[in-house]
Scaffold this motif. Structure first.
Motif, short mmCIF file in Angstrom:
data_model
loop_
_atom_site.label_atom_id
_atom_site.label_comp_id
_atom_site.label_asym_id
_atom_site.label_seq_id
_atom_site.Cartn_x
_atom_site.Cartn_y
_atom_site.Cartn_z
N GLY A 63 6.21 5.81 -7.22
CA GLY A 63 6.04 4.47 -6.69
C GLY A 63 4.64 4.21 -6.17
N LEU A 64 4.10 3.06 -6.52
CA LEU A 64 2.78 2.67 -6.07
C LEU A 64 2.74 2.40 -4.57
CD1 LEU A 64 -0.15 1.77 -6.64
CD2 LEU A 64 0.77 -0.50 -7.15
N VAL A 65 3.76 1.77 -4.04
CA VAL A 65 3.76 1.35 -2.64
C VAL A 65 3.67 2.54 -1.67
CG1 VAL A 65 5.04 0.05 -0.88
CG2 VAL A 65 4.92 -0.79 -3.23
N PRO A 66 4.45 3.61 -1.84
CA PRO A 66 4.30 4.75 -0.92
C PRO A 66 2.96 5.47 -1.09
CG PRO A 66 5.96 5.23 -2.58
CD PRO A 66 5.61 3.79 -2.73
N VAL A 67 2.40 5.44 -2.30
CA VAL A 67 1.08 6.06 -2.50
C VAL A 67 0.02 5.23 -1.77
CG1 VAL A 67 -0.66 6.68 -4.21
CG2 VAL A 67 1.74 7.20 -4.65
N LEU A 68 0.13 3.92 -1.86
CA LEU A 68 -0.81 3.06 -1.12
C LEU A 68 -0.68 3.28 0.39
CD1 LEU A 68 -0.60 -0.32 -3.06
CD2 LEU A 68 -2.52 1.30 -2.99
N GLN A 69 0.54 3.52 0.84
CA GLN A 69 0.77 3.76 2.27
C GLN A 69 -0.07 4.93 2.77
OE1 GLN A 69 4.86 4.62 3.15
NE2 GLN A 69 4.51 4.85 5.34
N MET A 70 -0.02 6.05 2.08
CA MET A 70 -0.74 7.24 2.52
C MET A 70 -2.21 7.21 2.11
SD MET A 70 0.40 9.47 4.50
CE MET A 70 1.55 8.58 5.52
N VAL A 111 -1.29 13.68 -1.50
CA VAL A 111 -0.13 14.09 -0.71
C VAL A 111 1.06 13.20 -1.04
CG1 VAL A 111 0.80 14.12 1.65
CG2 VAL A 111 -1.41 15.18 1.16
N ALA A 112 0.83 11.89 -1.10
CA ALA A 112 1.92 10.96 -1.39
C ALA A 112 2.50 11.18 -2.78
CB ALA A 112 1.43 9.52 -1.25
N VAL A 113 1.64 11.39 -3.76
CA VAL A 113 2.12 11.63 -5.13
C VAL A 113 2.97 12.89 -5.17
CG1 VAL A 113 1.38 12.30 -7.46
CG2 VAL A 113 0.31 10.33 -6.32
N LEU A 114 2.50 13.95 -4.54
CA LEU A 114 3.26 15.21 -4.55
C LEU A 114 4.61 15.05 -3.85
CD1 LEU A 114 0.39 17.76 -3.83
CD2 LEU A 114 1.54 17.31 -6.02
N GLU A 156 6.34 12.23 -3.44
CA GLU A 156 7.18 11.35 -4.26
C GLU A 156 7.72 12.09 -5.48
OE1 GLU A 156 8.14 8.00 -3.63
OE2 GLU A 156 7.34 8.56 -1.67
N GLN A 157 6.88 12.87 -6.15
CA GLN A 157 7.34 13.62 -7.33
C GLN A 157 8.41 14.63 -6.94
OE1 GLN A 157 3.70 15.17 -9.05
NE2 GLN A 157 3.67 13.54 -10.58
N ARG A 158 8.19 15.33 -5.86
CA ARG A 158 9.16 16.34 -5.41
C ARG A 158 10.50 15.68 -5.07
NH1 ARG A 158 10.21 19.14 -0.21
NH2 ARG A 158 11.11 21.14 -0.76
N ALA A 159 10.45 14.57 -4.35
CA ALA A 159 11.67 13.88 -3.96
C ALA A 159 12.41 13.32 -5.17
CB ALA A 159 11.36 12.76 -2.98
N MET A 160 11.68 12.82 -6.14
CA MET A 160 12.31 12.28 -7.35
C MET A 160 12.97 13.41 -8.15
SD MET A 160 11.96 9.02 -7.24
CE MET A 160 12.32 8.52 -8.90
N PRO A 182 1.23 4.54 -13.59
CA PRO A 182 1.34 5.00 -14.98
C PRO A 182 1.13 6.52 -15.05
CG PRO A 182 -0.18 3.15 -14.81
CD PRO A 182 0.18 3.56 -13.41
N LEU A 183 1.76 7.14 -15.99
CA LEU A 183 1.72 8.58 -16.26
C LEU A 183 2.42 9.42 -15.20
CD1 LEU A 183 -1.97 8.92 -17.49
CD2 LEU A 183 0.06 8.72 -18.90
N LEU A 184 2.26 9.09 -13.94
CA LEU A 184 2.88 9.88 -12.86
C LEU A 184 4.31 9.45 -12.59
CD1 LEU A 184 -0.14 9.98 -10.39
CD2 LEU A 184 0.60 11.76 -11.97
N GLY A 185 4.62 8.17 -12.79
CA GLY A 185 5.97 7.66 -12.60
C GLY A 185 6.40 7.52 -11.15
#
Length: 145
Positions: A117-124, A88-91, A93-97, A112-115
């Motif tokens: 942020g690690l911190v918001p992904v760790l959050q969720m 969910v976090a990756v999707l 973040e990608q959409r917002a970027m 890496p590869l996804l581009g």
């Protein structure tokens, strides 16, 4: 489960979820390119995060076919919750970027590869698992209805 127990669960996921997400949002604010948005922006983002926590809870309940899915919180349930939160976090973040909704400051570590942020992904990833673990501790030893 008793009504009082459901109230505690709701307070845990919504109340504590809001407090912890707000704290996390404020702490990571400097990692975004628009870090000057302030606490109101972080509060709104925290409300959205709580909605995501609710969605993750519902997905886990549907997958386990029980509302108190955390009561039998085995390794696969932990992993599935963490993976769903990360996805969910990756999707988001990608959409917002891609939409230009926000950008990252140079200090934001990226996956890496996804581009994203690690911190918001760790959050969720971390926070839902933490809330589920607290839910498990709250319910441990309580009779089920």
């Amino acid at each position: 489960m008793k009504r009082k127990s459901w109230g505690r669960l709701l307070a845990l996921w919504l109340g504590l979820g809001l407090v912890v997400n707000f704290t996390w949002e404020m702490a990571q604010m400097s990692l975004y390119g628009n870090a000057d948005v302030g606490w109101r922006h972080c509060f709104v983002a925290s409300l959205e995060d709580v909605a995501l926590l609710g969605a993750l809870y519902l997905v886990a309940a549907c997958a386990a076919q029980e509302w108190a899915w955390f009561a039998r919180f085995g390794p696969w349930r932990w992993l599935a919750l963490a993976a769903n939160g990360a996805l969910v976090a990756v999707l988001i973040e990608q959409r917002a970027m891609l939409a230009g909704t926000w950008s990252y400051a140079p200090g934001m570590p990226r996956l890496p590869l996804l581009g994203v942020g690690l911190v918001p992904v760790l959050q969720m990833t971390i926070l839902p698992v933490g809330l589920a673990a607290l839910s498990y501790l709250l319910w441990r030893g309580k009779p089920h209805e």
